[in-house]
Scaffold this active site. Structure first.
Site, PDB file in Angstrom:
ATOM      1  N   HIS A 195      11.294 -23.833   8.660  1.00 12.11           N
ATOM      2  CA  HIS A 195       9.912 -24.608   9.608  1.00 12.11           C
ATOM      3  C   HIS A 195       8.971 -24.186   8.839  1.00 12.11           C
ATOM      4  O   HIS A 195       7.807 -24.908   8.931  1.00 12.11           O
ATOM      5  CB  HIS A 195      10.420 -24.283  10.686  1.00 12.11           C
ATOM      6  CG  HIS A 195      11.410 -24.697  11.363  1.00 12.11           C
ATOM      7  ND1 HIS A 195      11.456 -24.347  12.894  1.00 12.11           N
ATOM      8  CD2 HIS A 195      12.937 -25.577  10.871  1.00 12.11           C
ATOM      9  CE1 HIS A 195      12.902 -24.710  13.291  1.00 12.11           C
ATOM     10  NE2 HIS A 195      13.230 -25.597  11.795  1.00 12.11           N
ATOM     11  N   ASP A 255       0.828  -1.286  -0.314  1.00 11.94           N
ATOM     12  CA  ASP A 255      -0.340  -0.312   0.107  1.00 11.94           C
ATOM     13  C   ASP A 255       0.966   1.384  -0.007  1.00 11.94           C
ATOM     14  O   ASP A 255       2.114   0.793  -0.096  1.00 11.94           O
ATOM     15  CB  ASP A 255      -0.795   0.138   1.087  1.00 11.94           C
ATOM     16  CG  ASP A 255      -0.402  -0.020   2.673  1.00 11.94           C
ATOM     17  OD1 ASP A 255       1.372   0.470   2.999  1.00 11.94           O
ATOM     18  OD2 ASP A 255      -0.596   0.393   3.495  1.00 11.94           O
ATOM     19  N   HIS A 272       8.821 -30.730   9.852  1.00  6.35           N
ATOM     20  CA  HIS A 272       8.636 -29.446   9.176  1.00  6.35           C
ATOM     21  C   HIS A 272       6.763 -29.623   8.248  1.00  6.35           C
ATOM     22  O   HIS A 272       6.208 -29.009   8.003  1.00  6.35           O
ATOM     23  CB  HIS A 272       9.408 -29.169   9.459  1.00  6.35           C
ATOM     24  CG  HIS A 272      10.467 -28.444  10.302  1.00  6.35           C
ATOM     25  ND1 HIS A 272       9.908 -27.530  11.116  1.00  6.35           N
ATOM     26  CD2 HIS A 272      11.804 -28.437  10.081  1.00  6.35           C
ATOM     27  CE1 HIS A 272      11.476 -27.796  12.310  1.00  6.35           C
ATOM     28  NE2 HIS A 272      12.002 -28.463  12.035  1.00  6.35           N
ATOM     29  N   CYS A 317       3.502  -3.297   3.696  1.00  3.02           N
ATOM     30  CA  CYS A 317       2.701  -2.027   4.022  1.00  3.02           C
ATOM     31  C   CYS A 317       3.441  -1.047   5.589  1.00  3.02           C
ATOM     32  O   CYS A 317       4.651  -1.650   5.704  1.00  3.02           O
ATOM     33  CB  CYS A 317       1.003  -2.304   4.668  1.00  3.02           C
ATOM     34  SG  CYS A 317       1.462  -3.661   6.524  1.00  3.02           S
ATOM     35  N   THR A 331       2.919  -1.287   9.029  1.00  6.17           N
ATOM     36  CA  THR A 331       3.831  -2.410   9.255  1.00  6.17           C
ATOM     37  C   THR A 331       4.085  -3.737   9.474  1.00  6.17           C
ATOM     38  O   THR A 331       4.674  -4.193  10.316  1.00  6.17           O
ATOM     39  CB  THR A 331       2.756  -2.042  10.730  1.00  6.17           C
ATOM     40  OG1 THR A 331       1.322  -2.679  10.287  1.00  6.17           O
ATOM     41  CG2 THR A 331       2.218  -0.837  11.430  1.00  6.17           C
TER      42      THR A 331
HETATM   43  C1  RB5 Z   1      -1.658   2.944   6.795  1.00  8.97           C
HETATM   44  O1  RB5 Z   1      -1.480   4.365   7.267  1.00  8.97           O
HETATM   45  C2  RB5 Z   1      -1.595   1.573   7.118  1.00  8.97           C
HETATM   46  O2  RB5 Z   1      -2.402   1.157   8.156  1.00  8.97           O
HETATM   47  C3  RB5 Z   1      -1.049   0.696   6.793  1.00  8.97           C
HETATM   48  O3  RB5 Z   1      -0.140   0.403   6.143  1.00  8.97           O
HETATM   49  C4  RB5 Z   1       0.074  -0.938   7.057  1.00  8.97           C
HETATM   50  O4  RB5 Z   1       0.604  -0.433   9.017  1.00  8.97           O
HETATM   51  C5  RB5 Z   1      -1.625  -2.091   8.123  1.00  8.97           C
HETATM   52  O5  RB5 Z   1      -1.577  -2.967   8.675  1.00  8.97           O
END
Ligand code: RB5
Length: 146
Positions: free
Chosen positions: A97, A7, A132, A64, A66
Site C-alpha cells: 500500500h 548505528d 494506492h 538502530c 528502536t
Molecule cells: C542509541 O542509544 C539509540 O538511541 C538509537 O539506537 C536509536 O534507538 C534511536 O532511535
C-alpha cells in the site's frame, strides 16, 4: 542491490541481516556503521536514504536500537518512504500500500528470527499501485509543498 545501515544499537542485527542476504544470494551495500562503538544514527540513515532516493540502490534496510531514530531521519530525505515494521502484516502492507522503499528495524526490540522473516516479506512483496499510487503521489506532493 539493497542499501544497509545501522548505528551501534542496530549493528548486531545488521550483521545477521547481511548473513541472511549472503545465504539468499541477495546483493547489498553496507553503509556502516562498522563497529559496536557509539555513533550517531542519523548519519547512516541519511547515507542509506540518499542511496535509495537517488536510485543507486533499489531499497534499503536501516537498524538502530528502536528503529525509530533511523526511520525519522531517513524520512527527511526527499523520495524516501521508510517504514518501521516489527510485525509481518505491517511489512507486507507497507510494500503493498505505501510502496515503502526502506525498512526500519529496532535491534533492541525484536529477535533475529522475527526480524529476518520481516526482511524476507519486505523484499518479496510488490506494490499494488492503483488507488494506492494516488495516495503515494499525495505523499510526494506533501514533500514538494513543505
Ligand atoms: C542509541 O542509544 C539509540 O538511541 C538509537 O539506537 C536509536 O534507538 C534511536 O532511535
Amino acid at each position: 542491490m539493497i542499501a544497509l545501515g545501522s548505528d551501534h544499537g542496530g549493528f548486531e542485527l545488521k550483521n545477521e541481516i547481511m548473513k541472511y542476504l549472503d545465504e539468499k544470494g541477495i546483493a547489498y551495500k553496507d553503509f556502516g556503521t562498522y563497529s559496536k562503538d557509539s555513533c550517531d544514527y542519523p548519519v547512516y540513515a541519511e547515507l542509506v536514504g540518499k542511496a535509495v532516493a537517488s536510485g543507486e540502490n533499489e531499497s534499503g534496510i536501516l537498524v538502530c536500537g528502536t528503529g525509530i531514530g533511523v526511520s525519522i531521519s531517513a524520512n527527511k530525505v526527499k523520495g524516501v518512504r521508510a517504514a518501521l515494521c516489527h510485525d509481518c502484516y505491517s511489512a507486507e502492507y507497507t510494500r503493498r500500500h505505501n510502496n515503502a522503499n526502506i525498512l526500519a528495524l529496532g535491534g533492541r526490540v525484536i529477535g533475529v528470527g522475527h526480524a529476518l522473516k520481516i526482511v524476507d516479506i519486505f523484499l518479496n512483496t510488490e506494490f499494488e499501485g492503483g488507488r494506492h499510487a494516488r495516495r503515494v503521489d499525495i505523499i510526494s506532493k506533501i514533500e514538494e509543498n513543505n
